[in-house]
Design a protein around this motif. Structure first.
Motif, PDB file in Angstrom:
ATOM      1  N   SER A  26       6.628  11.071  -2.279  1.00  0.00           N
ATOM      2  CA  SER A  26       7.820  10.387  -2.802  1.00  0.00           C
ATOM      3  C   SER A  26       8.155   9.129  -2.001  1.00  0.00           C
ATOM      4  N   GLN A  27       7.590   9.010  -0.801  1.00  0.00           N
ATOM      5  CA  GLN A  27       7.799   7.803   0.003  1.00  0.00           C
ATOM      6  C   GLN A  27       6.947   6.628  -0.492  1.00  0.00           C
ATOM      7  N   ALA A  28       5.984   6.934  -1.370  1.00  0.00           N
ATOM      8  CA  ALA A  28       4.999   5.919  -1.768  1.00  0.00           C
ATOM      9  C   ALA A  28       5.616   4.629  -2.323  1.00  0.00           C
ATOM     10  N   PRO A  29       6.567   4.688  -3.280  1.00  0.00           N
ATOM     11  CA  PRO A  29       7.092   3.415  -3.818  1.00  0.00           C
ATOM     12  C   PRO A  29       7.658   2.516  -2.714  1.00  0.00           C
ATOM     13  N   SER A  30       8.435   3.116  -1.817  1.00  0.00           N
ATOM     14  CA  SER A  30       9.048   2.353  -0.727  1.00  0.00           C
ATOM     15  C   SER A  30       7.982   1.796   0.222  1.00  0.00           C
ATOM     16  N   THR A  31       6.998   2.625   0.553  1.00  0.00           N
ATOM     17  CA  THR A  31       5.924   2.197   1.472  1.00  0.00           C
ATOM     18  C   THR A  31       5.116   1.057   0.860  1.00  0.00           C
ATOM     19  N   ILE A  32       4.765   1.219  -0.422  1.00  0.00           N
ATOM     20  CA  ILE A  32       3.957   0.192  -1.110  1.00  0.00           C
ATOM     21  C   ILE A  32       4.743  -1.124  -1.176  1.00  0.00           C
ATOM     22  N   PHE A  33       6.025  -1.023  -1.551  1.00  0.00           N
ATOM     23  CA  PHE A  33       6.852  -2.237  -1.611  1.00  0.00           C
ATOM     24  C   PHE A  33       6.910  -2.900  -0.239  1.00  0.00           C
ATOM     25  N   GLY A  34       7.132  -2.102   0.808  1.00  0.00           N
ATOM     26  CA  GLY A  34       7.236  -2.638   2.173  1.00  0.00           C
ATOM     27  C   GLY A  34       5.970  -3.364   2.596  1.00  0.00           C
ATOM     28  N   MET A  35       4.813  -2.756   2.319  1.00  0.00           N
ATOM     29  CA  MET A  35       3.544  -3.390   2.693  1.00  0.00           C
ATOM     30  C   MET A  35       3.327  -4.688   1.916  1.00  0.00           C
ATOM     31  N   MET A  36       3.630  -4.610   0.634  1.00  0.00           N
ATOM     32  CA  MET A  36       3.410  -5.783  -0.208  1.00  0.00           C
ATOM     33  C   MET A  36       4.353  -6.930   0.194  1.00  0.00           C
ATOM     34  N   ASN A  37       5.630  -6.570   0.379  1.00  0.00           N
ATOM     35  CA  ASN A  37       6.657  -7.573   0.661  1.00  0.00           C
ATOM     36  C   ASN A  37       6.504  -8.182   2.057  1.00  0.00           C
ATOM     37  N   ASN A  38       6.145  -7.347   3.027  1.00  0.00           N
ATOM     38  CA  ASN A  38       6.117  -7.831   4.417  1.00  0.00           C
ATOM     39  C   ASN A  38       4.732  -8.253   4.904  1.00  0.00           C
ATOM     40  N   ALA A  39       3.691  -7.625   4.358  1.00  0.00           N
ATOM     41  CA  ALA A  39       2.347  -7.891   4.891  1.00  0.00           C
ATOM     42  C   ALA A  39       1.490  -8.743   3.947  1.00  0.00           C
ATOM     43  N   ASP A  40       1.473  -8.395   2.661  1.00  0.00           N
ATOM     44  CA  ASP A  40       0.505  -9.029   1.752  1.00  0.00           C
ATOM     45  C   ASP A  40       1.021 -10.281   1.063  1.00  0.00           C
ATOM     46  N   MET A  41       2.337 -10.345   0.829  1.00  0.00           N
ATOM     47  CA  MET A  41       2.854 -11.469   0.056  1.00  0.00           C
ATOM     48  C   MET A  41       2.890 -12.736   0.902  1.00  0.00           C
ATOM     49  N   LYS A  42       2.231 -13.761   0.426  1.00  0.00           N
ATOM     50  CA  LYS A  42       2.193 -15.030   1.158  1.00  0.00           C
ATOM     51  C   LYS A  42       2.868 -16.103   0.305  1.00  0.00           C
ATOM     52  N   PHE A  43       3.745 -16.849   0.939  1.00  0.00           N
ATOM     53  CA  PHE A  43       4.458 -17.912   0.238  1.00  0.00           C
ATOM     54  C   PHE A  43       3.792 -19.259   0.544  1.00  0.00           C
TER      55      PHE A  43
END
Length: 599
Positions: free
Chosen positions: A165-182
């Motif tokens: 159940s932690q998956a949505p939050s974990t995935i969002f966190g990784m995507m938002n903080n680690a993978d997303m490049k502006f």
């Protein structure tokens, strides 16, 4: 730029005295060893929690274990926060963390075992005269939770689902903080700079409108490229909430989230409807912002632009302490005596040093005075942080002084009230004393923006969460287009016709981490409203309101949050506290309008 000092170079008078918690490391080690022994003792109660005598004995040991573990954990972590690079305290912090997990595991049988008793038996125990009042309250709370507690096997299954159940939050966190490049954007000097989460707000606060606009567009275009994935992630989080609400027999995900604090849904709905009634004030503030910025159209990227030319208030720490002390005079001599003890007796760790944890907090363990960590700079913001954190600290002090351990901890719903009230009284004091129109305008915009971001914006977030979960509960699909439309329409409603609501803002839902801790943000708005209401009552009525407020501080967690506030004269189930906060906001706008006449 001056060199940041090493921890060893920080003057003693500006460091907290953790020796008040443990006089030496040897004392910490001795307490640690004692807790390890007691972990073994708690097991003897397993399978025996069916009568008042056994329950009382078990609860007593549980309290001893929990308090000792809390003291060990708090000390180790505060030592670690003094210098995060110091290996010795990294190790101590890890040791305390592991102990905490072991203790929680050792105590985990208590609640399910008591809940396995019949409802009649449990109800009888809550009335048993041989049990102390605090233990009876714990049992009443368990009885309240019983309809939502499942069988042992089902609970075990839900516990195993926990990691999934932690998956949505974990995935969002990784995507938002680690993978997303502006992309790179131009700063004020025309230099190409990579846009990051941290720099984004700095760009939005720029005096150069082109810088603000470019950063705004770049951020939302980047999120827009991931709209399908981000919508799927948020959807998964909503689905998770619906699953748990269903499994635990709650009527809705919202009711499940409010159940822990025993907050009626009417409090949530009342916040939204009362803020709706006062949206014309927000629209009026936007019109004023447009006038002050001298723009033909006010855009979403203009919301954080400074309204007054640069105004620096240099406030050294010792002066900040004096101003905070003076500003809290309405709370009486008793309150200020405790505040002065905090200033004089080693509660506060004041300045930045090499390796020190960033930010600010108030923390501590029951039985010892609270502690405050600051990274003080000699400016207005830091003075407000001092007032804020000392509000938390004095709330904890009064709670601990007036309650047994089990009842001392106040809820998150109440946590921001005491800190925000101190800020409100400080702001009122500064505005009263100010004779410089420029300074006054600076203070007024500082305060008005707190209303905008903490009451209006957080309520808009809360409304978005309610709409989204409601649609999912009635079987509607939450497509990216649907999420964008809901969010865009809310912005139009909240900011009004005088604002050009840029299409890009429809993607903002995708960058709000709080949407993964569902139905939490409303507490910012209710806490701010309650504090503003208290401040207004204290300034208008004097002593009777002060007495009610001190009663609130002394209540800790001895009753449900909503009841504690109600007894103190703030009824969050009624529109009144929010309406009182709005009248303060209206007063700020009126003062700002007066100062801008003729501009």
């Amino acid at each position: 730029m001056n060199q940041v000092p090493k921890r060893s170079e920080a003057p003693a008078e500006y460091r907290w005295k953790l020796e008040d918690l443990f006089a030496s490391e040897a004392q910490w080690d001795a307490e640690y060893a004692k807790v390890r022994e007691q972990i073994g003792e708690i097991g003897k109660f397993e399978g025996k929690l069916s009568d008042a005598a056994a329950i009382a004995e078990c609860f007593k040991l549980e309290d001893e274990l929990s308090l000792a573990t809390e003291r060990l954990y708090v000390y180790a972590n505060m030592r670690h926060h003094e210098d995060m690079a110091e290996g010795k305290y990294q190790a101590l912090s890890e040791k305390a963390k592991k102990l905490s997990v072991e203790v929680n595991e050792a105590l985990s049988f208590i609640t399910p075992e008591i809940l396995s008793l019949s409802e009649e038996k449990l109800a009888a125990l809550t009335e048993d005269p041989s049990l102390p009042a605090t233990y009876k309250r714990t049992l009443r709370e368990m009885l309240r939770e019983k309809p939502h507690t499942l069988s042992k096997n089902e609970e075990s299954l839900l516990a195993q689902v926990g990691n999934v159940s932690q998956a949505p939050s974990t995935i969002f966190g990784m995507m938002n903080n680690a993978d997303m490049k502006f992309p790179k954007v131009k700063n004020e000097k025309g230099e190409e700079v990579e846009l990051t989460h941290g720099r984004y707000i700095q760009f939005l606060e720029s005096r150069n409108r082109d810088v603000r606009k470019e950063a705004f567009k770049a951020v939302y275009e980047t999120y827009g490229k991931w709209r399908n994935t981000l919508a799927a992630t948020l959807n998964a989080n909503v689905t998770k909430n619906l699953f748990y609400a269903n499994a635990r027999h709650y009527p809705s995900a919202l009711e499940m989230s409010l159940f822990g604090d025993n907050i009626p849904v009417s409090v949530y709905d009342n916040l939204i409807s009362t803020v709706h009634e006062h949206l014309p004030l927000m629209h009026r503030y936007m019109a004023l912002r447009k006038k002050l910025l001298k723009v033909d159209e006010l855009h979403m990227y203009d919301l954080f632009a400074p309204l007054v030319e640069e105004f620096d208030m240099e406030i050294p720490y010792d002066e900040a302490k004096k101003i905070v002390f003076d500003s809290l005079a309405p709370l009486g001599d008793g309150y200020r005596k405790v505040l002065q003890s905090g200033f004089d007796e080693g509660w506060i760790d004041v300045y930045e040093n090499e390796g020190k944890r960033s930010g600010a907090y108030s923390w501590g363990a029951y039985g010892t005075h609270p502690y405050v960590l600051l990274n003080h700079k000699d400016n207005l913001n830091s003075m407000f942080t001092l007032a804020h954190e000392m509000g938390h600290a004095l709330h904890s002090y009064y709670s601990d002084e007036n309650n047994e351990y089990r009842n001392a901890q106040y809820t998150i719903f109440l946590a921001e009230v005491a800190s925000t009230l101190n800020e409100a009284l400080l702001m009122n004091y500064l505005l009263d004393k100010s004779t410089d129109p420029k300074e006054k305008m600076y203070l007024l915009t500082y305060y008005a923006d707190q209303f905008r971001t903490t009451v209006f914006r957080q309520t808009m977030f809360a409304e978005f969460e309610k709409i989204v979960h409601g649609k999912a509960e009635s079987g509607e699909a939450l497509t990216p287009n649907e999420l964008c439309q809901i969010y865009y329409d809310l912005n139009v409603k909240y900011y009004g016709d005088g604002m050009e609501v840029d299409k890009d803002i429809e993607m903002e839902w995708a960058r709000i981490p709080h949407f993964y801790t569902s139905f939490y943000v409303y507490k910012y708005a209710t806490g701010f409203s309650a504090a503003t209401s208290f401040a207004k009552q204290i300034l208008d009525e004097g002593q009777p309101a002060v007495d009610r407020y001190l009663g609130f501080l002394k209540s800790g967690g001895s009753d449900y949050s909503i009841n504690i506030l109600k007894k103190a004269g703030v009824d969050m189930s009624s529109p009144e506290p929010i309406a009182q906060a709005m009248s303060v906001f209206e007063g700020l706008i009126e003062e700002m309008e007066k100062l801008t006449e003729g501009r």
